[in-house]
Design a protein around this motif. Structure first.
Motif, PDB file in Angstrom:
ATOM      1  N   GLY A 124       0.799  -1.229   0.000  1.00  0.00           N
ATOM      2  CA  GLY A 124       0.000   0.000   0.000  1.00  0.00           C
ATOM      3  C   GLY A 124       0.828   1.274   0.000  1.00  0.00           C
ATOM      4  N   THR A 125       0.199   2.337   0.485  1.00  0.00           N
ATOM      5  CA  THR A 125       0.844   3.657   0.466  1.00  0.00           C
ATOM      6  C   THR A 125       0.898   4.296   1.856  1.00  0.00           C
ATOM      7  N   SER A 126       0.939   3.478   2.893  1.00  0.00           N
ATOM      8  CA  SER A 126       1.010   4.021   4.258  1.00  0.00           C
ATOM      9  C   SER A 126       2.297   4.814   4.466  1.00  0.00           C
ATOM     10  N   TRP A 127       3.328   4.510   3.690  1.00  0.00           N
ATOM     11  CA  TRP A 127       4.610   5.210   3.798  1.00  0.00           C
ATOM     12  C   TRP A 127       4.497   6.691   3.453  1.00  0.00           C
ATOM     13  N   LEU A 128       3.452   7.085   2.729  1.00  0.00           N
ATOM     14  CA  LEU A 128       3.279   8.489   2.352  1.00  0.00           C
ATOM     15  C   LEU A 128       3.111   9.395   3.579  1.00  0.00           C
ATOM     16  N   LYS A 129       2.656   8.825   4.685  1.00  0.00           N
ATOM     17  CA  LYS A 129       2.441   9.616   5.896  1.00  0.00           C
ATOM     18  C   LYS A 129       3.733   9.817   6.693  1.00  0.00           C
ATOM     19  N   ASP A 130       4.784   9.124   6.280  1.00  0.00           N
ATOM     20  CA  ASP A 130       6.064   9.189   6.991  1.00  0.00           C
ATOM     21  C   ASP A 130       7.073   9.935   6.116  1.00  0.00           C
ATOM     22  N   LYS A 131       7.517  11.115   6.568  1.00  0.00           N
ATOM     23  CA  LYS A 131       8.396  11.958   5.751  1.00  0.00           C
ATOM     24  C   LYS A 131       9.707  11.284   5.362  1.00  0.00           C
ATOM     25  N   PRO A 132      10.408  10.621   6.302  1.00  0.00           N
ATOM     26  CA  PRO A 132      11.643   9.936   5.903  1.00  0.00           C
ATOM     27  C   PRO A 132      11.400   8.860   4.842  1.00  0.00           C
ATOM     28  N   SER A 133      10.304   8.110   4.989  1.00  0.00           N
ATOM     29  CA  SER A 133       9.981   7.081   3.995  1.00  0.00           C
ATOM     30  C   SER A 133       9.732   7.703   2.630  1.00  0.00           C
ATOM     31  N   ARG A 134       9.018   8.810   2.630  1.00  0.00           N
ATOM     32  CA  ARG A 134       8.742   9.493   1.354  1.00  0.00           C
ATOM     33  C   ARG A 134      10.045   9.986   0.726  1.00  0.00           C
ATOM     34  N   ARG A 135      10.982  10.419   1.589  1.00  0.00           N
ATOM     35  CA  ARG A 135      12.274  10.880   1.091  1.00  0.00           C
ATOM     36  C   ARG A 135      13.062   9.720   0.471  1.00  0.00           C
ATOM     37  N   TYR A 136      12.991   8.538   1.083  1.00  0.00           N
ATOM     38  CA  TYR A 136      13.667   7.371   0.511  1.00  0.00           C
ATOM     39  C   TYR A 136      13.132   7.092  -0.895  1.00  0.00           C
ATOM     40  N   TYR A 137      11.812   7.113  -1.020  1.00  0.00           N
ATOM     41  CA  TYR A 137      11.211   6.818  -2.327  1.00  0.00           C
ATOM     42  C   TYR A 137      11.404   7.975  -3.313  1.00  0.00           C
TER      43      TYR A 137
END
Length: 209
Positions: A124-137
């Motif tokens: 899914g896209t739960s990582w979108l709510k986490d800024k560091p995760s979004r930065r990784y992607y």
């Protein structure tokens, strides 16, 4: 427990690289010795032969059909343009489109590498709510964007200079091998993000108890 596939295995392995290269090499060689129409027929014939071979060997047929479709479209463009280098136009156009789409996803803060990875793996896209995760992607999406941009820059220059043989070399060299390198960055982003989300999930029950 089944071992995790390497990026090269995910993309078809060494056999997949050979299957991708054969119609291109056949086209260039036939064009040099027999002319454009013979080259078109040869490339399509090799594509059909590869599809039949994969069917006989009971290998996944979808990649074979996709590859055959790509060869057929490239051959059609070469026939319509009346030029051997036209065989490589669809590849250049598709990389322009991919580069634009991935770049746009960065601009709108929805990095496509993460969205596609989440869809393919069911995370899914739960990582979108986490800024560091979004930065990784973001980094992974940028890596893919640079791959597509590099393909366009090199292959368009070779196309403009009428270097059909070198176009074939560039298409093969900048195909799966270059994509595999970018895929390593996607794997890195997925692992870093997955680790963060797992740690956050473990902390939340502890905080609420």
């Amino acid at each position: 427990m089944k071992a995790k596939q390497t990026p090269l295995e995910q993309m078809g392995g060494t056999t997949g690289l050979v299957y991708m290269a054969l119609p291109i090499v056949a086209f260039v060689l036939a064009n040099a010795s027999l002319g454009l129409m013979a080259a078109i027929c040869t490339a399509v014939g090799v594509g059909v032969a590869i599809s039949v071979l994969r069917l006989v060997r009971k290998e996944p047929i979808q990649p074979a059909l996709s590859g055959l479709f790509g060869v057929a479209v490239a051959a059609f463009v070469a026939w319509k343009t009346g030029s051997a280098k036209g065989f490589f136009l669809t590849g250049i156009w598709s990389n322009v489109a991919l580069c634009a789409v991935f770049l746009l996803s960065l601009i709108v803060r929805r990095p496509l590498a993460g969205i596609v990875w989440g869809a393919l793996n069911g995370t899914g896209t739960s990582w979108l709510k986490d800024k560091p995760s979004r930065r990784y992607y973001d980094i992974a999406t940028l890596a893919l964007t640079l791959v597509f941009a590099a393909r366009v820059a090199v292959q368009q220059w070779l196309y403009d200079e009428d270097h059909t043989g070198w176009l074939a070399v560039a298409k093969i060299a900048m195909g799966y091998p270059l994509l595999a390198l970018a895929f390593l960055v996607v794997l890195w982003a997925a692992r870093r993000s997955g680790k963060r989300l797992k740690e956050m999930g473990q902390r939340q029950p502890a905080a609420s108890s």
